[in-house]
Every structure is written in C-alpha cells, then in structure tokens.
Enzyme design. Structure first.
Site, PDB file in Angstrom:
ATOM      1  N   GLU A 121      45.385  35.834  20.061  1.00  0.00           N
ATOM      2  CA  GLU A 121      44.768  34.577  20.478  1.00  0.00           C
ATOM      3  C   GLU A 121      44.887  33.509  19.395  1.00  0.00           C
ATOM      4  O   GLU A 121      45.114  32.336  19.694  1.00  0.00           O
ATOM      5  CB  GLU A 121      43.292  34.791  20.840  1.00  0.00           C
ATOM      6  N   CYS A 143      51.843  26.804  37.764  1.00  0.00           N
ATOM      7  CA  CYS A 143      51.336  25.436  37.686  1.00  0.00           C
ATOM      8  C   CYS A 143      51.803  24.809  36.373  1.00  0.00           C
ATOM      9  O   CYS A 143      50.996  24.388  35.551  1.00  0.00           O
ATOM     10  CB  CYS A 143      49.810  25.442  37.785  1.00  0.00           C
ATOM     11  N   CYS A 183      54.433  25.212  43.765  1.00  0.00           N
ATOM     12  CA  CYS A 183      53.226  25.306  44.601  1.00  0.00           C
ATOM     13  C   CYS A 183      53.367  26.344  45.712  1.00  0.00           C
ATOM     14  O   CYS A 183      52.370  26.892  46.183  1.00  0.00           O
ATOM     15  CB  CYS A 183      52.885  23.938  45.177  1.00  0.00           C
ATOM     16  N   CYS A 213      51.776  29.520  44.628  1.00  0.00           N
ATOM     17  CA  CYS A 213      50.440  29.448  44.023  1.00  0.00           C
ATOM     18  C   CYS A 213      49.391  30.121  44.902  1.00  0.00           C
ATOM     19  O   CYS A 213      49.305  29.851  46.097  1.00  0.00           O
ATOM     20  CB  CYS A 213      50.051  27.988  43.801  1.00  0.00           C
ATOM     21  N   CYS A 228      44.056  23.280  46.917  1.00  0.00           N
ATOM     22  CA  CYS A 228      44.449  22.416  45.794  1.00  0.00           C
ATOM     23  C   CYS A 228      44.465  20.938  46.187  1.00  0.00           C
ATOM     24  O   CYS A 228      45.202  20.535  47.087  1.00  0.00           O
ATOM     25  CB  CYS A 228      45.825  22.821  45.264  1.00  0.00           C
TER      26      CYS A 228
END
Length: 363
Positions: free
Chosen positions: A35, A196, A203, A206, A212
């Site tokens: 991270e 995205c 899309c 998605c 959306c």
DNA sequence: GAACCGTGGCG
DNA sequence: TCGCCAAGGTT
C-alpha cells in the site's frame, strides 16, 4: 435488486485481479508494504521494487533493524522518498509500541507514520476484513462518475462528499463477512484500474452500469472534473561530476526536500560558474567539459541541469591538498563508479552517470 | 487550504 | 514533445 457493493463484490470475484504479488496473503506487513509503495505509483512500477524489498526484509523486524541507508538504496528510483523514511520509522514503531504486530484496527494503524485514512482502511480491510472505507484516486473517479459528483475531487468539499459516499456504500453491516470486505475493497480499486479508467472507460463491462449517472447522461468524459493546473515554474542548476581515481564525488541531499536522503551530484549556481564550485571543494581540475543540458520534470516544477564533467588532478591530491579530505563523511562520498547502479541515487542522476561511464569506462 | 514531494507511461 | 496523473500523506 442488488446494491452497489453487492455488484462490486460479485464482479471482483469473477473479473477482478487476483494474482498481484501482494494478494493472496493476510500478512499485514506485506499488505502495508504494498500500500505504501502504491501511493501515487502504478502497479507495474511497484512490482520489482516490492519483490526486492521482501527478499531483503522478509519481516517487519528485519526492516526495523536495517540501516536507513539500506532502505533508501532499495527505494531509490521509486520516488517520494519521504515514504521510505516513514516506512522505516513505521516498522520501528510497530516493533517498539505494538510488540512487532501491526495494530488491530484501522484507527490504530492510522496513527503510524506515512499512513493516512485511506491506506489505513485498505490495510485493515485486506488483513483483517475490517469494514472501513477507502478513498483513493481510483475510487474518486468511480464515485464521481457513478454518483455524478461535480468538482475537483482533490478539493476538500468534494472529498468530504466522497468520504460520505464511501461510508454509505460499504457492504451492509448485518450480512457482511471479512472476505466480502476484502473483495469489495479490491473491487473498487480494480474497477477504477481496469474498467472505469480515465481515458477510455469500458462501460459495457461495468458491474454498476445500471445505476451510473455519468453513463446515463453520457458524461463519462466530463467526470471527474479535471483539476485546474497552474503552469509549473522552471529552475536551472549546475551539477559537478568530479571524477578521481574511478570515483565520483556525491553529496547527501537534505531531508525534507527534493531527493531527501539520496546521494546526488554537488550542485552549483550557473551564475557563479562551475570552476568556482570545484575550487570551493578544494579541487584542481585536470580537464573539464561542459555536458549537454538535460531536463527533469517533477510534479510541480521543471529542472534544467547543466552537468560538468571534471577530472580531478591527482598531483594535487597527492600533496596533502587531497580533494574531499576536509569533507564531512556523513555528507560526502567518493563513490566508485561501478556502484552507481546500486547506490541510492535519484533516477536522472543515475541515468546521467550510466551514460557517462558506459561499461565502467572513464571518459 | 495549499504547497510540497518523483518517476514512468500514455495519448 | 508535452500535459496528465497513478492504490496519498505531511507540513
């Protein structure tokens, strides 16, 4: 009717990423290391650094006990060097204050250096399955589009709205397992990274296209609102490549500051000239060449460097006026040219030296 | 809140 | 070549 989070969880398990080097582990140390490296840094860039780091420091205790110089050396080239110093300090705090175990909650993890709210939540979600929201660049882009949020997401008011959405859209308390939280957290990241995306959102693939706002209104390319950028200033500087007996003189960069904690070439003001600079270091030049200017672009300014390659007079070194003898050991280093590849040097400096000393050749 | 902090990849 | 920016945090 499925919720936003249920769609993301299901999609992640079928179509998300599952084979990254820091996945398939619940070791907080490995998750934390990934991270931190991934802050503002792309996956492909991180992978080799991550592998080298783990090879050298398999546990948080190994990292905590390592010399700072070794940590900086392994980080060199990855950028944002404060991350490396905080990483080292964090490992030492985990050892000193938490008995060598990472804290058990996101709130406690966030008290450690270099770990903010989003990174703490990500570590807690992946390591413990804690139900705590993340909000990174990927998530901001997904939220801006899906919920139709206007405004620069890096601005405080917009960011606060998004933190609200991040909390509201977590998997519901009553029926969420630790593994759901892992899949949901990873799913948000994967969605932003693989579907995205900024330039060409896909899309059709998605999992939340049905709800959306941006897709419904055909505004995928207007959201998120781009940030207004001031044009960055430019700076000029000179750098000395002082070469003596197969070595190059380096100076430790002060931290905080650009390249803080790395070894770099001594700089000089172009107005005063290169010769004044090497004289000030007690050096007599045998030969000196001005090299072509090279430029390096940082996030907030552009640096134009005029390097000078100077061969130091050995006779001067022999008569008691050896260059560098009066220089502080902690701040100055005559580095053997052969070590340029491994040492903790900024990427452009490493590149310059590599070009200058091809095959270890001098001049 | 704004400035600061690296590097590499991409169109 | 150039602008943009990526698993942000600190001061």
């Amino acid at each position: 009717m499925s919720t936003f989070s249920e769609h993301v969880v299901t999609w992640q398990r079928q179509h998300g990423r599952h084979a990254l080097p820091w996945q398939n582990t619940q070791d907080p140390y490995r998750i934390w290391l990934s991270e931190i490296m991934l802050q503002q840094t792309q996956v492909a860039t991180v992978i080799p650094y991550y592998e080298r780091f783990l090879d050298t420091f398999p546990t948080v205790a190994d990292l905590a006990r390592a010399p700072a110089e070794d940590v900086m050396q392994l980080w060199a080239g990855l950028g944002y060097y404060t991350r490396a110093r905080n990483l080292h300090a964090c490992a030492q705090q985990v050892l000193a204050n938490w008995g060598g175990q990472f804290p058990p909650t996101a709130a406690d993890i966030e008290t450690l250096p270099g770990i903010g709210r989003s990174t703490a939540a990500a570590i807690a979600a992946f390591a413990y399955g804690e139900r705590s929201p993340i909000l990174d660049g990927n998530v901001k882009r997904v939220f801006a589009r899906h919920f139709g949020i206007e405004g620069d997401p890096s601005k405080r008011p917009v960011e606060l709205i998004m933190w609200g959405l991040a909390g509201e859209n977590l998997p519901v308390v009553s029926s969420t397992t630790a593994d759901d939280m892992r899949s949901y957290t990873q799913g948000l990241m994967d969605l932003g990274a693989t579907v995205c995306t900024r330039g060409a959102p896909d899309c059709g693939r998605c999992p939340v296209r049905g709800t959306c706002v941006a897709l419904r209104e055909a505004r995928q390319h207007d959201l998120p609102t781009p940030k207004v950028r001031k044009k960055s200033p430019e700076r000029d500087t000179g750098m000395l490549v002082l070469e003596r007996d197969g070595c190059v003189l380096l100076k430790m960069r002060p931290s905080p500051g650009i390249w803080g904690g790395l070894w770099s070439l001594p700089e000089f003001a172009l107005a005063s000239g290169a010769e004044a600079a090497w004289r000030e270091l007690g050096v007599k030049a045998q030969e000196a060449f001005e090299l072509p200017v090279f430029s390096h672009t940082f996030t907030h300014f552009k640096l134009h460097v005029t390097p000078w390659h100077v061969r130091v007079d050995e006779a001067a070194a022999a008569d008691g006026a050896a260059p560098g003898t009066g220089l502080d050991k902690a701040e100055w280093w005559w580095m053997p040219v052969a070590r340029a590849g491994d040492a903790a040097l900024p990427a452009p400096v490493k590149k310059l030296l590599a070009g200058l000393f091809v095959d270890g050749g001098l001049f």
